[in-house]
Design an enzyme around this catalytic site. Structure first.
Site, mmCIF file in Angstrom:
data_model
loop_
_atom_site.group_PDB
_atom_site.id
_atom_site.type_symbol
_atom_site.label_atom_id
_atom_site.label_comp_id
_atom_site.label_asym_id
_atom_site.label_seq_id
_atom_site.Cartn_x
_atom_site.Cartn_y
_atom_site.Cartn_z
ATOM 1 N N ALA A 160 1.233 -1.278 -0.099
ATOM 2 C CA ALA A 160 -0.320 0.259 -0.201
ATOM 3 C C ALA A 160 1.139 1.461 -0.105
ATOM 4 C CB ALA A 160 -0.929 0.039 1.731
ATOM 5 N N HIS B 127 6.601 5.923 1.385
ATOM 6 C CA HIS B 127 7.511 4.808 0.970
ATOM 7 C C HIS B 127 9.086 4.829 0.211
ATOM 8 C CE1 HIS B 127 4.034 2.468 3.069
ATOM 9 N NE2 HIS B 127 5.308 2.322 3.465
ATOM 10 N N VAL C 122 7.179 12.180 5.539
ATOM 11 C CA VAL C 122 7.408 12.461 4.220
ATOM 12 C C VAL C 122 5.044 13.299 5.135
ATOM 13 C CG1 VAL C 122 6.232 12.936 1.962
ATOM 14 C CG2 VAL C 122 8.778 12.066 3.212
#
Length: 293
Positions: free
Chosen positions: A32, A37, A176
């Site tokens: 996901a 990531h 982030v």
């Protein structure tokens, strides 16, 4: 991008890279994938000669079977997102490869897993430590990249690697965020539009509390942060705490580098966030040192 689903196939690729003198980075994920990531994938490509991203929804770190069942499995879209980053190998094993019949070993890290998310999710960090130790051993990576968003997880993994003398460098990468401050998370997809609109209150409350701590208030001011998160529309606040940045020992005053951490429930999602906080005197000293250099 190569794909491996078994440990022997994974190690076959790794051996070839080692023979060629390559360093190896790994980014462990549960899939996901989002921009957070992908920032880890980019960091791995910059640091290592070869990069592996793992996709494995780890059942051992879920203490709620319903939460495990609804966790998104999006391998094809994850592969598409990774394509521009030059990742060399996707390791996507099925559960029976990671936990074959008769599997009976558990890796447990004490102290840093006490409290915070460890209190709300019993057994969670044992599951994290167990699967990450397996992935680090399986890949033989020189570097492993983890986001700072789950700071307790990052601290747990660092302690595990140190205690077990695993020959890998754990690289923590900055959280982030969306432009409104919300930390990116796969669980953000569970938020309704109305919930998404109030979700940034979590980060705002941490930022405001950090400023009060830097001005000399003690950790008692964090009760106001928790109240502000609840007033913004969150259903429940699990914690807002000040912890030592290295070992997560609770702190009452900002007298050394620290981390301000929070977790709260909003609709179907449990959101976590944290920010670094340093004493004002240290910040001033650092600025003077930089000017002197």
């Amino acid at each position: 991008m190569l794909t491996a689903r078994t440990v022997p196939d994974l190690r076959r690729f790794v051996r070839a890279w080692r023979r060629a003198g390559c360093s190896i980075g790994v980014v462990p994920t549960m899939g996901a994938l989002h921009a957070g990531h992908l920032s880890l994938a980019a960091a791995s490509r910059e640091r290592a000669d070869r990069s592996i991203v793992t996709l494995f929804v780890n059942p051992k770190q879920f203490n709620d079977t319903a939460d495990l069942a609804r966790y998104p499995r999006t391998e094809e879209s994850d592969r598409e997102k990774l394509a521009p980053y030059g990742i060399d190998l996707l390791f996507a094993p099925p559960p029976e490869v990671m936990y074959p019949a008769g599997f009976a070993t558990n890796v447990s890290v004490s102290s840093v897993t006490d409290g915070l998310c460890g209190a709300d999710r019993p057994g969670h960090f044992d599951g994290v430590a167990t699967v990450v130790s397996k992935l680090l051993i399986q890949t033989g990576a020189d570097f492993a990249f983890f986001g700072e968003k789950d700071y307790q997880q990052l601290t747990t993994i660092r302690r595990m690697v140190r205690d077990l003398d695993l020959p890998v460098e754990i690289v923590g990468c900055p959280t982030v965020r969306d432009p409104d401050g919300l930390a990116l998370s796969s669980r953000n997809a569970l938020l309704s539009p109305e919930e998404r609109a109030c979700a940034p209150a979590l980060h705002r409350a941490l930022t405001a509390a950090a400023e009060r701590l830097r001005k000399g208030e003690d950790a008692g001011c964090l009760a106001d942060a928790a109240a502000g998160i609840a007033a913004a529309g969150f259903d429940a606040v699990d914690y807002v705490e000040l912890r030592d940045a290295e070992d997560l020992v609770p702190m009452q005053r900002l007298d050394r580098p620290a981390r301000l951490l929070a977790a709260a429930h909003l609709g179907r999602a449990r959101l976590i966030d944290n920010i670094p906080v340093e004493p004002a005197a240290r910040n001033s000293s650092d600025r003077r040192n930089r000017r002197g250099n």
